[in-house]
Design a protein around this motif. Structure first.
Motif, mmCIF file in Angstrom:
data_model
loop_
_atom_site.group_PDB
_atom_site.id
_atom_site.type_symbol
_atom_site.label_atom_id
_atom_site.label_comp_id
_atom_site.label_asym_id
_atom_site.label_seq_id
_atom_site.Cartn_x
_atom_site.Cartn_y
_atom_site.Cartn_z
ATOM 1 N N SER A 85 -13.208 -2.424 -5.004
ATOM 2 C CA SER A 85 -13.745 -2.021 -3.698
ATOM 3 C C SER A 85 -12.730 -1.295 -2.827
ATOM 4 N N GLY A 86 -11.464 -1.244 -3.255
ATOM 5 C CA GLY A 86 -10.444 -0.598 -2.428
ATOM 6 C C GLY A 86 -9.058 -0.993 -2.901
ATOM 7 N N GLY A 87 -8.065 -0.466 -2.206
ATOM 8 C CA GLY A 87 -6.685 -0.721 -2.613
ATOM 9 C C GLY A 87 -6.342 -2.202 -2.647
ATOM 10 N N THR A 88 -6.785 -2.924 -1.635
ATOM 11 C CA THR A 88 -6.428 -4.342 -1.554
ATOM 12 C C THR A 88 -6.975 -5.101 -2.757
ATOM 13 N N GLU A 89 -8.205 -4.819 -3.142
ATOM 14 C CA GLU A 89 -8.768 -5.539 -4.288
ATOM 15 C C GLU A 89 -8.105 -5.106 -5.594
ATOM 16 N N SER A 90 -7.708 -3.837 -5.682
ATOM 17 C CA SER A 90 -6.986 -3.389 -6.883
ATOM 18 C C SER A 90 -5.655 -4.124 -6.999
ATOM 19 N N ILE A 91 -4.962 -4.252 -5.873
ATOM 20 C CA ILE A 91 -3.670 -4.953 -5.877
ATOM 21 C C ILE A 91 -3.884 -6.428 -6.209
ATOM 22 N N PHE A 92 -4.902 -7.012 -5.599
ATOM 23 C CA PHE A 92 -5.226 -8.420 -5.859
ATOM 24 C C PHE A 92 -5.398 -8.640 -7.371
ATOM 25 N N VAL A 152 2.826 -0.835 -10.099
ATOM 26 C CA VAL A 152 3.111 0.322 -9.245
ATOM 27 C C VAL A 152 1.937 0.480 -8.281
ATOM 28 N N ASP A 153 2.246 0.428 -6.980
ATOM 29 C CA ASP A 153 1.187 0.643 -5.994
ATOM 30 C C ASP A 153 1.042 2.147 -5.751
ATOM 31 N N GLY A 154 0.057 2.698 -6.425
ATOM 32 C CA GLY A 154 -0.248 4.112 -6.234
ATOM 33 C C GLY A 154 -1.515 4.289 -5.423
ATOM 34 N N CYS A 155 -1.853 3.265 -4.615
ATOM 35 C CA CYS A 155 -3.078 3.342 -3.798
ATOM 36 C C CYS A 155 -3.074 4.618 -2.974
ATOM 37 N N LEU A 156 -1.921 4.903 -2.359
ATOM 38 C CA LEU A 156 -1.842 6.074 -1.495
ATOM 39 C C LEU A 156 -1.520 7.342 -2.294
ATOM 40 N N GLY A 157 -0.504 7.265 -3.150
ATOM 41 C CA GLY A 157 -0.013 8.484 -3.802
ATOM 42 C C GLY A 157 -0.614 8.772 -5.167
ATOM 43 N N ALA A 181 4.354 4.133 -5.060
ATOM 44 C CA ALA A 181 4.384 5.588 -5.280
ATOM 45 C C ALA A 181 3.251 6.201 -4.458
ATOM 46 N N GLY A 182 3.462 6.529 -3.194
ATOM 47 C CA GLY A 182 4.565 6.189 -2.349
ATOM 48 C C GLY A 182 4.152 5.042 -1.422
ATOM 49 N N CYS A 183 5.168 4.541 -0.741
ATOM 50 C CA CYS A 183 4.914 3.387 0.136
ATOM 51 C C CYS A 183 4.235 3.843 1.432
ATOM 52 N N TYR A 184 3.477 2.931 2.016
ATOM 53 C CA TYR A 184 2.731 3.292 3.240
ATOM 54 C C TYR A 184 3.641 3.682 4.415
ATOM 55 N N PRO A 185 4.737 2.916 4.707
ATOM 56 C CA PRO A 185 5.497 3.279 5.905
ATOM 57 C C PRO A 185 6.094 4.686 5.846
ATOM 58 N N CYS A 223 -4.710 2.651 -7.682
ATOM 59 C CA CYS A 223 -4.840 4.076 -7.376
ATOM 60 C C CYS A 223 -6.192 4.272 -6.671
ATOM 61 N N ASP A 224 -6.148 4.726 -5.418
ATOM 62 C CA ASP A 224 -7.386 4.683 -4.620
ATOM 63 C C ASP A 224 -8.206 5.965 -4.678
ATOM 64 N N THR A 225 -9.370 5.846 -5.270
ATOM 65 C CA THR A 225 -10.326 6.951 -5.260
ATOM 66 C C THR A 225 -10.799 7.241 -3.833
ATOM 67 N N HIS A 226 -10.769 6.234 -2.952
ATOM 68 C CA HIS A 226 -11.267 6.487 -1.586
ATOM 69 C C HIS A 226 -10.200 7.044 -0.639
ATOM 70 N N LYS A 227 -9.031 7.395 -1.199
ATOM 71 C CA LYS A 227 -8.041 8.113 -0.370
ATOM 72 C C LYS A 227 -7.973 9.553 -0.920
ATOM 73 N N TYR A 228 -6.869 9.899 -1.630
ATOM 74 C CA TYR A 228 -6.758 11.280 -2.124
ATOM 75 C C TYR A 228 -7.641 11.558 -3.346
ATOM 76 N N ILE A 243 6.609 -2.766 0.708
ATOM 77 C CA ILE A 243 5.371 -2.907 -0.063
ATOM 78 C C ILE A 243 4.208 -3.204 0.895
ATOM 79 N N HIS A 244 3.010 -2.792 0.532
ATOM 80 C CA HIS A 244 1.856 -2.977 1.427
ATOM 81 C C HIS A 244 1.524 -4.467 1.608
ATOM 82 N N PRO A 245 1.067 -4.871 2.808
ATOM 83 C CA PRO A 245 0.717 -6.290 3.050
ATOM 84 C C PRO A 245 -0.349 -6.832 2.092
HETATM 85 C C1 LIG Z 1 0.438 2.163 -0.282
HETATM 86 C C2 LIG Z 1 -0.828 1.441 0.032
HETATM 87 N N1 LIG Z 1 -1.168 0.360 -0.709
HETATM 88 C C3 LIG Z 1 -2.289 -0.327 -0.467
HETATM 89 C C4 LIG Z 1 -3.149 0.030 0.544
HETATM 90 C C5 LIG Z 1 -4.378 -0.810 0.808
HETATM 91 O O1 LIG Z 1 -5.526 -0.087 0.557
HETATM 92 P P1 LIG Z 1 -6.963 -0.501 1.185
HETATM 93 O O2 LIG Z 1 -6.802 -0.363 2.671
HETATM 94 O O3 LIG Z 1 -7.871 0.488 0.567
HETATM 95 O O4 LIG Z 1 -7.265 -1.872 0.806
HETATM 96 C C6 LIG Z 1 -2.828 1.134 1.339
HETATM 97 C C7 LIG Z 1 -3.695 1.536 2.454
HETATM 98 O O5 LIG Z 1 -3.367 2.388 3.254
HETATM 99 C C8 LIG Z 1 -1.641 1.868 1.074
HETATM 100 O O6 LIG Z 1 -1.282 2.923 1.812
#
Ligand SMILES: Cc1ncc(COP(=O)(O)O)c(C=O)c1O
Length: 469
Positions: free
Chosen positions: A127-134, A234-239, A207-211, A268-273, A161-163
């Protein structure tokens, strides 16, 4: 919290309260659909205006109204379909298997197979980055318990790293060890090595980090994972959906995906890039055995047999259909062109910042540019930008903000206008209208234990406020 910071924390959360009917309970008689639609149209029209100017960092990744209109048309064909019931919707299998396969190909899944014929990069749609990481974290917990007997699991991550990793650790009973990043804002691999012990199940990097948008030294982290025979996410949610194309354009991007032998999972988030609708992401794992740990089944339920691939139960077929449609209509050429436009804009902004001695870019940036200053209070600069309609993402520890470049910023004149306003923002910060910057009032709190506690309570109050009528 001061009154001023509370005001900026809660902002104007209820702009519709006095203008539209509040439904604390069902309307006694169902309302006319057209009247309801008109009301919603007004709301979405007002809210779209905030990002359509191209002044909002991240958040709206594509921005093209015809693109969204097409995805919404696709969504409507399958919006009411439940993906758990594949006998009714075999289309869901086509969409999701192809989404996963296209994503794995893009992230060099074939390289894993070439290195070891037991490996084959597979995944699921979430459903999104958080669930992929989970799910990425969860499979490693299960793997480590099953195959290494680890019952007190720990994971080692950089502070950037993302929360979502903290959230996963919290829900899954895993101890998370945050290691400060180095002076380039990258994961400090030597320090992370020291944090590994016999309970460590995995290391993580971005790859890459949110901040800061920075790609951590993932080759070195992969070596570490292999040396200690632990997993690596590797958190590629964003990149994940932009870096492959940025690399193809010839930019200097180090390997960040399954070409690295230690990488065992990647989000890797389809709902971002990926330019899909909000509500989908992909998590990939290095082999089928790892994916098995994610799957859940129950054979003795009075309601019949039950199986689901991820944390979610019922899911809308519309989101997967729209994501699939975004991917096949963009195609390689579309992703490449989008990356080219974004990087051209980012390069222009970087060149402009280089002419402003008071502003420094934090670390090696690509599509996301984080800024700080050792001359002026950067939060005053952010206040000024906000007054001009820009919406940056605030960073803290150290103070800064970032501008995540997406397609809306690639329209003519926007990069130039940003640099002009940034220069004016620096001038404002040298002689601000008020001593305490609005955007810094909150961040100032997190430097002390008491302040952190106040801030946490404030955030909980904000969440509560989001459910007030
Ligand atoms: C690097 C990174 N990881 C994880 C996430 C979490 O993704 P989501 O908000 O889709 O759960 C984000 C969201 O901005 C992100 O930038």
């Amino acid at each position: 919290m001061t009154d001023q910071s509370a005001a900026s924390f809660f902002g104007d959360m209820y702009p519709y309260r006095n203008r539209l009917r509040t439904n604390a309970a069902f309307p006694e008689k169902g309302r006319d659909p057209e009247e309801v639609y008109e009301e919603l149209l007004k709301m979405s029209g007002e809210e779209d205006k905030k990002w359509e100017t191209g002044q909002v960092s991240g958040t709206m990744y594509h921005g093209g109204k015809p693109h969204y209109a097409f995805l919404n048309r696709v969504f409507s064909l399958f919006s009411y379909v439940n993906l758990l019931q594949r006998d009714l919707c075999p289309s869901g299998t086509k969409f999701e298997a192809e989404i996963v396969s296209m994503t794995a190909k893009m992230l060099n899944g074939d390289a894993a197979r070439a290195m070891n014929d037991q490996d084959e990069v597979v995944g699921v749609v979430t459903s999104g980055g958080t669930e992929s990481i989970f799910n990425g974290v969860y499979v490693h917990r299960e793997w480590a318990r099953e195959e290494k007997g680890i019952t007190q699991p720990e994971m080692v991550v950089p502070t950037t790293i993302h929360p979502a990793f903290d959230k996963a650790a919290h829900y899954l009973g895993i101890k998370i060890i945050h290691v400060p990043v180095n002076q380039n804002f990258e994961a400090d691999v030597a320090a992370m090595r020291k944090a590994i012990n016999r309970n460590t199940i995995m290391v993580c990097g971005s790859a890459g980090c949110y901040p800061y948008g920075i790609i951590d030294p993932l080759k070195e982290l992969s070596d570490l994972a292999q040396e200690f025979k632990i997993g690596m996410h590797v958190d590629g949610c964003l990149g994940g959906f932009i870096l492959p194309w940025v690399e193809k354009l010839g930019y200097d991007i180090p390997p960040f995906d399954f070409r690295l032998p230690g990488v065992t999972s990647m989000s890797c988030d389809t709902h971002k890039y990926g330019y899909g609708l909000k509500g989908t992401s992909v998590v990939l794992v290095r082999n089928r055995k790892l994916r098995r740990y994610m799957f859940f089944s129950k054979a003795d339920w009075p309601g019949g047999v039950y199986a689901s691939p991820t944390f979610q139960g019922s899911r809308s077929g519309g989101l997967s259909a729209a994501t699939w449609a975004a991917m096949v209509t963009m195609g390689e050429s579309g992703y490449l062109e989008a990356a080219r436009r974004i990087m051209t804009t980012a390069d222009k902004i970087r060149a402009g910042i280089a002419q402003i001695p008071e502003i420094q870019i934090m670390g090696k940036s690509t599509f996301l540019i984080a800024m700080t200053s050792n001359v002026v209070d950067i939060y005053h600069v952010n206040d000024y930008l906000a007054s001009k309609g820009w919406r940056m993402n605030g960073c803290q520890l150290p103070a800064g903000f970032h501008f995540c470049i997406t397609l809306p910023q690639t329209e003519p004149g926007i990069a130039e206008r940003f640099i002009e306003d940034l220069k004016a923002g620096v001038a404002y910060a040298k002689n601000p209208a008020q001593p305490m910057p609005m955007s810094g009032a909150l961040y100032g709190l997190s430097g002390t234990a008491d302040g952190k506690e106040i801030l946490k309570q404030g955030m909980v109050a904000w969440l509560e406020a989001t459910y007030e009528l």
